[in-house]
Design a protein around this motif. Structure first.
Motif, PDB file in Angstrom:
ATOM      1  N   MET A  71       0.844  -1.188   0.000  1.00  0.00           N
ATOM      2  CA  MET A  71       0.000   0.000   0.000  1.00  0.00           C
ATOM      3  C   MET A  71       0.882   1.241   0.000  1.00  0.00           C
ATOM      4  N   ASP A  72       0.510   2.211  -0.792  1.00  0.00           N
ATOM      5  CA  ASP A  72       1.209   3.487  -0.834  1.00  0.00           C
ATOM      6  C   ASP A  72       0.321   4.531  -0.177  1.00  0.00           C
ATOM      7  N   GLY A  73       0.848   5.168   0.874  1.00  0.00           N
ATOM      8  CA  GLY A  73       0.051   6.144   1.601  1.00  0.00           C
ATOM      9  C   GLY A  73      -0.356   7.336   0.772  1.00  0.00           C
ATOM     10  N   ARG A  74       0.339   7.601  -0.329  1.00  0.00           N
ATOM     11  CA  ARG A  74      -0.029   8.725  -1.182  1.00  0.00           C
ATOM     12  C   ARG A  74      -1.323   8.483  -1.935  1.00  0.00           C
ATOM     13  N   ASP A  75      -1.801   7.225  -1.956  1.00  0.00           N
ATOM     14  CA  ASP A  75      -3.054   6.904  -2.631  1.00  0.00           C
ATOM     15  C   ASP A  75      -4.254   6.895  -1.684  1.00  0.00           C
ATOM     16  N   VAL A  80      -0.369  10.569   2.620  1.00  0.00           N
ATOM     17  CA  VAL A  80       0.821  10.751   3.453  1.00  0.00           C
ATOM     18  C   VAL A  80       2.000  10.113   2.730  1.00  0.00           C
ATOM     19  N   ASN A  81       3.217  10.363   3.230  1.00  0.00           N
ATOM     20  CA  ASN A  81       4.410   9.818   2.583  1.00  0.00           C
ATOM     21  C   ASN A  81       4.847   8.502   3.213  1.00  0.00           C
ATOM     22  N   TYR A  82       3.896   7.722   3.710  1.00  0.00           N
ATOM     23  CA  TYR A  82       4.176   6.412   4.307  1.00  0.00           C
ATOM     24  C   TYR A  82       3.763   5.313   3.339  1.00  0.00           C
ATOM     25  N   GLY A 138       7.267   2.038   6.411  1.00  0.00           N
ATOM     26  CA  GLY A 138       8.331   3.024   6.236  1.00  0.00           C
ATOM     27  C   GLY A 138       7.776   4.317   5.661  1.00  0.00           C
ATOM     28  N   PHE A 139       8.681   5.177   5.228  1.00  0.00           N
ATOM     29  CA  PHE A 139       8.253   6.494   4.743  1.00  0.00           C
ATOM     30  C   PHE A 139       9.247   7.008   3.717  1.00  0.00           C
ATOM     31  N   LEU A 140       8.849   8.048   3.021  1.00  0.00           N
ATOM     32  CA  LEU A 140       9.671   8.701   2.007  1.00  0.00           C
ATOM     33  C   LEU A 140      10.347   9.937   2.606  1.00  0.00           C
TER      34      LEU A 140
END
Length: 862
Positions: A71-75, A80-82, A138-140
C-alpha cells in the motif's frame, strides 16, 4: 612500499643507541599513526560518497531485507508519505502463514527508514527466524504537502486493517512494534482503533515528556530554555513550510558531545582496519536526514514535547475523538533503558501513573502493561544493538502469545539465562520471567514530582503566549522572505549535512586520498596494542572523553538549575494563570465519575457469573489462583497449558482461550475466597475419574517452572482438597442422578403403556359399534328418519382407522400427536344399543403421548 624517511640502522646499532627501545617504539607508532590517518580519511571520503548517493535516491532506506510495496500512503483519501511493505524472507528461511503477523513501524525523527530491519540481528530478523510473516511501515524523505500527524495515524490504521484482511483466517491480531517516535504514533492509532492491534511493543518511545529524574534527563528542559515552541515555527517558516530533520539529529548529538565529537571518531581511527564497515553501515542510516512537514512538527512539539497531553488523555482529533491510551485493548510491552539519555525510563513509563491511580484501576480497565528496563544500553541500542536483538527482542517475540494471555495488570519482566532455573528446560538460551508490580512500585522508577509538573505546566502556558506573539508580529515577515530555493540552500548548509559533502569525492582536495589509501593497504604496518605510545594514545583519548563528559555534566547541571529557578517562581506561575497548582493542568482522567461507574458495572457483571461454568472454567480458575501466589511466572507454564488445552479442546483458539483466562482472573480479583470455594460447584456432574484428571492436569502445568513457592504450594494444597472433596461426592451425585434418570424412564414407560391401552380400547369400541349402527339404520322407518332430520344431530363423528406404527411410515411424533384426539373421542359415551365387549384382552405398545421431562441434576454423559 612505504618506509621510514631515513636510513634504517642495523639491529646492533639500534640496541647500542636505543637500549630501552623507546626510539624504535616511537618510530613504529609514528608509521602506524600515519597509515591510520590515511585510512581514516578514506573511510570518511567513502562516508560522504555514500551519503550523497543515499539522499539522491527516490526511496532511500537502510532496510536489509527485500520487500514489496502493498500500500502506498499517497493513494489514501488523506495522502501521506508512508507505505506498507511485505518483507520477503531470505533464501532458506520460510514463514508460517498460521503464525501471528509481525509489523514494525520505523521512527521518523530526522533519520530515514529501515532501522527496524537494519541487519539480520534486528527486530525483523528475529521475527523472520521465528517463522512470522513480517511487514514494515516506512516512509519517504519528503512529506506530502499539507500532511498532518492525524493523517499519518489514520494511514497506520489503514495499513493494519490491510494486514488483518490478509490474515483473516487467524484469530490472533498482528504484533506491532513501534520504535522511538513511532511508538507514540502506534499508541495513538491503537487507542482510536483498538480491535486491529495485537500485542504492542514500544521500544525507547517517550510518552510522558515531563517525567524524569533530576540530573539525568536534560532534554526535557529544552522547551523551557527556548521559551516554548515558537522556535520550531520559525525554523519551519524558514524552510518554506518544511522542517529539516537534521535539527533533531543535532539535538540528539548534543546530548553526548564526547561520543559525537571524539569517542565515535576515535574508535574508527584506532581500529580502522576492522571498524570501517560497521561505521559506514551505521552512518548510512544516521546521515540519511529526512524532512518533516511544518504542521507535523508543530503538532508534535505543542501536544507532546511541551504540552504533554498524550499521557493525560487531553488530545482530541479534528473530528472530535479523544485519544485516550486507556482505550488500548492489547497488551503493551514497554522496553526502555537507564542508559538512554533521549527516552529515560520515567518518560517511557510515566504515562501509566498519569492515567491510573493504582493497579486495581489498571485491572478494572482490562489493560495488560509489561515493562522491561535495561541496565545500560543506549537509545539506539534498544532497537539496533545485535546483542539486545538476540536476547531481549528474541524473548519478546517468542513470548508474545504468553503476553497476550497474561491477565490484566502491571508486570515487570526480566531476562535471565535459562540454565539458571530449575524445571522444564527451554529451547533458547534465555528465559523471560514476569513479576506482578503495583503503581507504587512503578513510582520508584518514575519518581514523579508535583513541583516539576508545575514548572512544566508553566512552560506550556508561556509557550502558547510566545507562539501567539510570534505568529502575530514575526511570522508574516519570515514567510514573505522564505522561498523554496532559500529553504533548499538552508538544508544544504546545515552543519550536519555539510560535513558529509566536504569529505567526499566532490571536494577536489580529497582526490589524493583513495590513491594513498590503496598503497597503505598494500603494505600495512599495524602496531601491537602493547606499544608504549599506543598505550599513551589510549590514555590521552580517555582523558579527552572524561573532559568532554565533565563539560556536559556542567552544562546540563547549569541548564537544570536555570530551568528550576526560572519556572519555579510563584509570580511567573501566577502570571500564566496557574496560581502554582499543577493539578488544574494535570487532572488524572482515571478519577472521573463515569469511569468509576464503569468499574462498578463491570464488577456486578462478574459477580453474577461467580458460580457459572464447567470444567474448563474450573481448571483455569485454579491455575490462576495458584500462580497468583508465585512471585513470578514464565513461558513454561503457558506452553504446558496450551498443549493440554489443545488435547482437550482442539477447536479452542487463542482468542477464546484468552477470554476464558481473563474472565476467571477478574472473578478471582472480585471475590477470591468465594471464587475458590465455588470450584466443586463448577465440576458438578463430572465423574470421579474426570475430576481426578483435571487435578492431574493442574499439577502437570504448575510443575513446568520447577518447585513452587511456599505461598503457591499452600494454594495448590487448598485446590487439591476442594477437588478431592468433589471426587468424594461424585459417586453419590452420580448415584442420585442415575436413580433420578431411572425413575424418569419408568414414568415415561408407564405413560406410554397407559396411552396405548386407551388407544386399543377405543379401537375395539369402534369395531363393535359400526355393525350395530348399520343394523339399526336398516330397521328405521321413513317417518322416524324425517323426525331425526328435524332434530339436531348428536352422533359421534366417525373416526378413521389409525394404521399401526409398523405399517405407517410417519415419524413417531406424528403418531403420538394423532393418539391424543383419538383418546378424547374414545372417552365419550357410546350410542344406545351398542354392546360393550366384556373381558376383552388388549395388547399395549410403548408409545408415549405426554411431553417428556428431562431429569434434574447429573448432567454427566454416559
Amino acid at each position: 612500499m612505504m618506509t621510514l624517511p631515513m636510513p634504517t640502522p642495523s639491529a646492533d646499532a639500534l640496541a647500542l643507541f636505543d637500549p630501552f627501545g623507546f626510539g624504535r617504539a616511537a618510530g613504529r607508532y609514528w608509521l602506524d599513526a600515519m597509515e591510520r590517518s590515511v585510512l581514516y580519511l578514506d573511510v570518511m571520503r567513502r562516508r560522504g560518497n555514500q551519503y550523497l548517493e543515499h539522499i539522491e535516491q527516490t526511496k532511500p532506506s537502510v532496510l536489509g531485507f527485500d520487500a514489496e510495496v502493498l500500500m502506498d500512503g499517497r493513494d489514501l483519501p488523506r495522502p501521506v508519505n508512508y507505505e506498507l511493505l511485505r518483507i520477503l524472507p531470505p533464501a532458506g528461511m520460510e514463514t508460517d502463514l498460521q503464525m501471528r503477523p509481525f509489523v514494525v513501524v520505523d521512527p521518523r525523527a530526522g533519520h530515514g527508514p529501515g532501522i527496524g530491519g537494519f541487519k539480520p540481528d534486528s527486530e525483523i530478523g528475529v521475527a523472520l527466524r521465528a517463522g512470522h510473516p513480517c511487514y514494515f511501515i516506512g516512509f519517504l524523505p519528503y512529506p506530502v504537502p499539507g500532511q498532518q500527524v492525524e493523517d499519518v495515524v489514520e494511514a497506520e490504521v489503514a495499513f493494519l486493517r490491510h494486514v488483518n484482511e490478509r490474515h483473516a483466517e487467524l484469530s490472533e491480531k498482528p504484533m506491532v512494534v513501534g520504535n522511538c517516535q513511532a511508538g507514540w504514533q502506534v499508541m495513538m492509532a491503537a487507542s482510536l482503533e483498538p480491535d486491529l492491534f495485537g500485542p504492542i511493543l514500544i521500544a525507547g518511545a517517550p510518552l510522558s515528556y515531563w517525567a524524569g529524574v533530576r540530573g539525568e534527563a536534560p532534554m526535557r528542559y529544552t522547551g523551557g530554555l527556548t521559551g516554548g515552541s515558537w522556535m520550531t515555527s520559525l525554523l519551519s517558516d524558514l524552510g518554506d513550510g518544511t522542517f529539516d530533520g537534521a535539527w533533531l539529529v543535532q539535538n540528539f548529538e548534543n546530548l553526548n558531545p564526547a561520543n559525537t565529537y571524539w569517542t565515535k571518531q576515535y574508535r574508527l581511527y584506532s581500529q580502522v582496519d576492522t571498524e570501517a564497515e560497521r561505521y559506514l553501515e551505521f552512518e548510512r542510516w544516521w546521515g540519511g536526514h529526512v524532512v518533516l512537514g511544518g504542521d507535523e512538527i508543530q503538532y508534535i512539539v505543542d501536544n507532546l514535547f511541551v504540552g504533554n497531553r498524550l499521557s493525560t488523555a487531553q488530545m482530541v482529533t479534528s473530528d472530535g475523538r479523544r485519544i485516550d491510551l486507556r482505550n488500548v485493548r492489547s497488551p503493551v510491552v514497554v522496553f526502555c533503558s537507564w542508559g538512554d539519555d533521549i527516552t529515560p525510563p520515567p518518560q517511557a513509563l510515566g504515562w501509566v501513573r498519569d492515567l491510573y491511580e493504582g493497579s486495581d484501576d489498571i485491572v478494572a480497565n482490562e489493560q495488560t502493561i509489561v515493562y522491561c528496563v535495561h541496565d545500560s544500553t543506549g537509545h539506539l541500542g534498544i532497537f539496533v544493538s545485535g546483542s539486545v536483538s538476540r536476547k531481549e527482542h528474541t524473548e519478546f517475540t517468542a513470548n508474545m502469545d504468553y503476553i497476550d494471555l497474561l491477565p490484566p495488570g502491571l508486570y515487570e519482566t526480566t531476562v535471565s539465562r535459562a540454565d539458571e532455573h530449575d524445571g522444564e528446560p527451554v529451547e533458547r538460551d534465555y528465559l523471560l520471567e514476569f513479576t506482578p508490580r503495583s503503581v507504587d512500585e512503578l513510582d520508584e522508577v518514575v519518581q514523579h514530582s508535583v513541583e516539576d509538573d508545575t514548572r512544566f505546566a508553566t512552560v506550556a502556558r508561556l509557550s502558547e503566549i510566545n507562539l501567539g506573539l510570534y505568529r502575530l508580529f514575526v511570522q508574516p515577515w519570515v514567510r514573505a522572505l522564505a522561498t523554496p530555493e532559500s529553504a533548499h540552500w538552508m538544508r544544504r548548509m546545515h552543519p550536519n549535512r555539510l560535513g558529509y559533502r566536504l569529505l567526499s569525492d566532490r571536494n577536489p582536495l580529497m582526490a589524493s586520498i583513495p590513491v594513498l589509501a590503496e598503497r597503505v593497504r598494500a603494505d600495512r604496518h599495524p602496531l601491537n596494542e602493547d606499544n608504549l605510545f599506543r598505550v599513551l594514545e589510549s590514555i590521552a583519548s580517555d582523558q579527552i572523553t572524561r573532559s568532554l563528559n565533565a563539560w556536559r555534566d556542567l552544562r546540563d547541571g547549569a541548564i537544570e538549575r536555570m530551568f528550576l529557578d526560572v519556572y519555579g517562581q510563584p509570580l511567573l506561575q501566577s502570571l500564566v494563570g496557574l496560581g502554582g497548582d499543577a493539578h488544574v493542568h494535570r487532572r488524572r482522567p482515571g478519577a472521573e465519575p463515569e469511569h468509576r461507574r464503569f468499574i462498578e458495572r463491570r464488577q456486578a457483571e462478574l459477580h453474577a457469573r461467580l458460580a457459572e461454568g464447567g470444567s474448563h472454567e474450573a481448571v483455569a480458575r485454579a491455575l490462576i489462583y495458584v500462580l497468583g501466589g508465585a512471585p513470578s511466572t514464565d513461558e513454561r507454564n503457558f506452553k504446558r497449558l496450551r498443549a493440554s488445552h489443545a488435547e482437550l479442546e482442539p477447536q479452542l483458539s487463542l482468542a477464546d482461550f484468552k477470554c476464558l483466562m481473563r474472565e476467571q482472573f477478574f472473578i478471582l480479583k472480585l471475590d477470591r475466597e468465594a471464587a475458590v470455594e465455588a470450584l466443586p460447584a463448577l465440576l458438578q456432574g463430572q465423574s470421579a475419574e474426570q475430576i481426578a484428571g483435571h487435578l492431574e492436569h493442574i499439577e502437570h502445568v504448575l510443575a513446568a517452572s520447577g518447585e513452587l513457592s511456599d505461598n503457591s504450594a499452600e494454594r495448590l494444597a487448598r485446590v487439591r482438597a476442594l477437588l478431592e472433596r468433589a471426587i468424594d461426592r461424585a459417586p453419590q451425585i452420580e448415584a442420585e442422578s442415575r436413580a433420578e434418570a431411572e425413575a424418569w424412564i419408568g414414568e415415561q414407560a408407564q405413560a406410554q403403556r397407559q396411552a396405548y391401552s386407551e388407544l386399543e380400547g377405543l379401537m375395539e369400541t369402534r369395531s363393535q359399534a359400526e355393525p350395530a349402527a348399520r343394523a339399526e339404520k336398516r330397521e328405521e322407518t321413513p317417518a322416524a328418519a324425517d323426525t331425526r332430520q328435524e332434530e339436531p344431530a348428536d352422533e359421534t363423528p366417525a373416526i378413521p382407522e389409525a394404521p399401526s406404527p409398523a405399517e405407517s411410515g410417519e415419524p413417531e411424533a406424528r403418531q403420538e400427536d394423532a393418539a391424543a384426539p383419538s383418546a378424547e373421542a374414545g372417552a365419550k359415551p357410546a350410542p344406545a344399543g351398542k354392546r360393550q365387549p366384556a373381558n376383552r384382552r388388549t395388547t399395549t405398545r410403548r408409545r408415549g403421548t405426554t411431553t417428556r421431562r428431562k431429569p434434574g441434576g447429573g448432567g454427566s454423559k454416559r
